[in-house]
Design a protein around this motif. Structure first.
Motif, mmCIF file in Angstrom:
data_model
loop_
_atom_site.group_PDB
_atom_site.id
_atom_site.type_symbol
_atom_site.label_atom_id
_atom_site.label_comp_id
_atom_site.label_asym_id
_atom_site.label_seq_id
_atom_site.Cartn_x
_atom_site.Cartn_y
_atom_site.Cartn_z
ATOM 1 N N UNK A 258 38.013 14.947 -26.122
ATOM 2 C CA UNK A 258 37.371 13.992 -27.229
ATOM 3 C C UNK A 258 36.444 12.920 -26.396
ATOM 4 N N UNK A 259 36.789 12.676 -25.092
ATOM 5 C CA UNK A 259 35.769 11.673 -24.330
ATOM 6 C C UNK A 259 34.580 12.714 -24.154
ATOM 7 N N UNK A 260 35.012 13.628 -23.606
ATOM 8 C CA UNK A 260 33.948 14.495 -22.794
ATOM 9 C C UNK A 260 32.812 15.156 -24.109
ATOM 10 N N UNK A 261 33.445 15.386 -25.383
ATOM 11 C CA UNK A 261 32.554 15.650 -26.443
ATOM 12 C C UNK A 261 31.884 14.522 -26.886
ATOM 13 N N UNK A 262 32.547 13.376 -26.759
ATOM 14 C CA UNK A 262 31.601 11.924 -27.214
ATOM 15 C C UNK A 262 30.606 11.838 -26.488
ATOM 16 N N UNK B 23 45.924 4.398 -20.783
ATOM 17 C CA UNK B 23 44.475 4.466 -20.776
ATOM 18 C C UNK B 23 44.324 5.856 -20.053
ATOM 19 N N UNK B 24 43.086 6.307 -20.397
ATOM 20 C CA UNK B 24 42.483 7.682 -19.782
ATOM 21 C C UNK B 24 41.772 7.131 -18.760
ATOM 22 N N UNK B 25 41.852 7.891 -17.395
ATOM 23 C CA UNK B 25 41.058 7.521 -16.468
ATOM 24 C C UNK B 25 40.378 8.665 -15.783
ATOM 25 N N UNK C 38 37.872 5.729 -19.195
ATOM 26 C CA UNK C 38 37.141 6.229 -20.290
ATOM 27 C C UNK C 38 36.291 5.169 -21.200
ATOM 28 N N UNK C 39 34.981 5.634 -21.075
ATOM 29 C CA UNK C 39 33.959 4.475 -21.812
ATOM 30 C C UNK C 39 34.403 3.928 -23.245
ATOM 31 N N UNK C 40 34.203 2.768 -23.335
ATOM 32 C CA UNK C 40 34.415 2.015 -24.812
ATOM 33 C C UNK C 40 33.894 2.831 -25.895
ATOM 34 N N UNK C 41 34.569 3.076 -26.872
ATOM 35 C CA UNK C 41 33.998 4.013 -28.006
ATOM 36 C C UNK C 41 33.894 5.438 -27.979
ATOM 37 N N UNK C 42 34.576 5.885 -26.808
ATOM 38 C CA UNK C 42 34.497 7.485 -26.456
ATOM 39 C C UNK C 42 35.842 8.012 -27.052
ATOM 40 N N UNK C 43 36.810 7.056 -27.471
ATOM 41 C CA UNK C 43 38.028 7.610 -27.903
ATOM 42 C C UNK C 43 38.122 6.893 -29.604
ATOM 43 N N UNK C 44 38.186 7.891 -30.378
ATOM 44 C CA UNK C 44 38.262 7.281 -31.903
ATOM 45 C C UNK C 44 39.819 6.402 -32.210
ATOM 46 N N UNK C 45 40.690 6.629 -31.418
ATOM 47 C CA UNK C 45 41.929 5.949 -31.625
ATOM 48 C C UNK C 45 42.607 5.779 -30.113
ATOM 49 N N UNK C 46 43.349 4.709 -30.154
ATOM 50 C CA UNK C 46 44.039 4.226 -28.805
ATOM 51 C C UNK C 46 45.024 5.222 -28.271
ATOM 52 N N UNK C 47 45.570 5.360 -27.047
ATOM 53 C CA UNK C 47 46.360 6.174 -26.666
ATOM 54 C C UNK C 47 47.792 5.658 -26.799
ATOM 55 N N UNK C 48 48.535 6.153 -27.914
ATOM 56 C CA UNK C 48 49.598 5.279 -28.320
ATOM 57 C C UNK C 48 50.750 6.487 -27.999
ATOM 58 N N UNK C 49 51.850 5.982 -27.469
ATOM 59 C CA UNK C 49 53.049 6.777 -27.393
ATOM 60 C C UNK C 49 54.242 6.121 -28.268
ATOM 61 N N UNK C 50 54.495 7.116 -29.315
ATOM 62 C CA UNK C 50 55.645 6.876 -30.443
ATOM 63 C C UNK C 50 56.941 7.297 -29.832
ATOM 64 N N UNK C 51 57.867 6.802 -30.565
ATOM 65 C CA UNK C 51 59.250 7.265 -30.233
ATOM 66 C C UNK C 51 59.941 7.364 -31.419
#
Length: 285
Positions: free
Chosen positions: A178-182, A137-139, A236-249
């Motif tokens: 992305x959050x700040x632009x949103x 999550x972004x805080x 980060x407010x709900x809806x301010x990110x288009x996608x979840x913060x995912x960590x791929x491996x």
């Protein structure tokens, strides 16, 4: 004369019997020699398909360093003493470039899909090995003791100095932008260039806020949880990110130890590892 001959024969018979008895040696405690084509056993047992000895290099996002270095790599080594694990930690963008330039990594743990997708498209990470591992999550954080100065993202234009990752290379910075632009705050914060401090990775941003050189910063929740010198004042407010913060491996295509790398990736998905990730604030993807 006959008596002498008889005595001589009896004596010869006794001597022959004694000689035969002397050839019955005591059982030996030495192991029997191995059969042709068989090597003596060393006593160690490896799991089927597991490399008995290997050193793998993990290229991992900086936000993963504490949990990997302090907990999960040591736990894996206890279960697989024949496999050594080393870590290279930085922003996912920098690690992407290093892998493109030949970093001999075996496994890539990214803080965003973009960097992983770029390496897959170039054939540098095995497509079939890639999986979503974790969520973060972004805080918004401030120095501890200054919680009343800034209490929300909307109040950031009032902050003297705001820190975030460089959007050109740091996934946390890309999410922050992305959050700040949103929220309509990006132009206000970039109008005065000196007000926005861009870190080379999220750990650097965290340290700036912790030491008070920045009034507020945008980092991952997991980074904020590693120190009591910062306080989370907003998420980060709900809806301010288009996608979840995912960590791929994913396993690096040029790895010389793909079996060991895959084994470590399997371990990271285990219930044991996920419980440890949870202690550091990560969520399963």
């Amino acid at each position: 004369m006959k008596k002498i001959v008889s005595l001589a024969l009896a004596l010869a018979l006794l001597l022959a019997m004694a000689a035969c008895g002397g050839n019955n040696a005591a059982p030996s405690n030495s192991p029997a020699p191995p059969s042709p084509g068989m090597e003596p056993s060393s006593g160690g047992v490896s799991a089927p398909g597991e490399e008995s000895s290997a050193t793998i290099l993990i290229a991992a996002a900086a936000s993963l360093e504490p949990v990997l270095r302090d907990r999960l790599i040591p736990a894996f080594r206890e279960q697989h003493p024949g496999i050594a694990v080393e870590g290279s930690y930085d922003s996912s963008g920098k690690l992407q470039r290093q892998i493109e330039e030949g970093l001999p990594a075996d496994l890539f743990l990214s803080a965003a899909r973009a960097q992983m997708d770029a390496l897959v498209d170039q054939g540098l990470v095995d497509r079939d090995s890639v999986l979503p591992l974790l969520e973060n999550e972004l805080v918004l954080i401030v120095p501890t003791g200054k919680e009343n100065a800034i209490t929300s993202f909307e109040e950031l234009p009032r902050a003297g100095q705001v820190a975030m990752g460089d959007p050109d290379s740091v996934p946390a910075g890309q999410y922050a932008r992305e959050v700040l632009v949103s929220l309509g705050l990006w132009e206000a914060l970039t109008a005065e260039e000196a007000r926005l401090s861009l870190g080379s990775n999220v750990t650097e941003v965290l340290n700036w806020v912790a030491e008070g050189s920045a009034d507020a910063g945008i980092v991952y929740a997991t980074d904020a949880a590693t120190t009591d010198r910062v306080t989370v004042v907003a998420r980060a407010p709900e809806g301010s990110l288009a996608t979840r913060v995912i960590y791929p491996a994913g396993v690096v295509s040029s790895s010389r130890h793909k079996e060991a790398a895959a084994l470590f990736l399997d371990f990271l998905q285990s219930e044991e590892a996920m419980a440890v990730f949870g202690e550091y604030g990560f969520l399963p993807a």
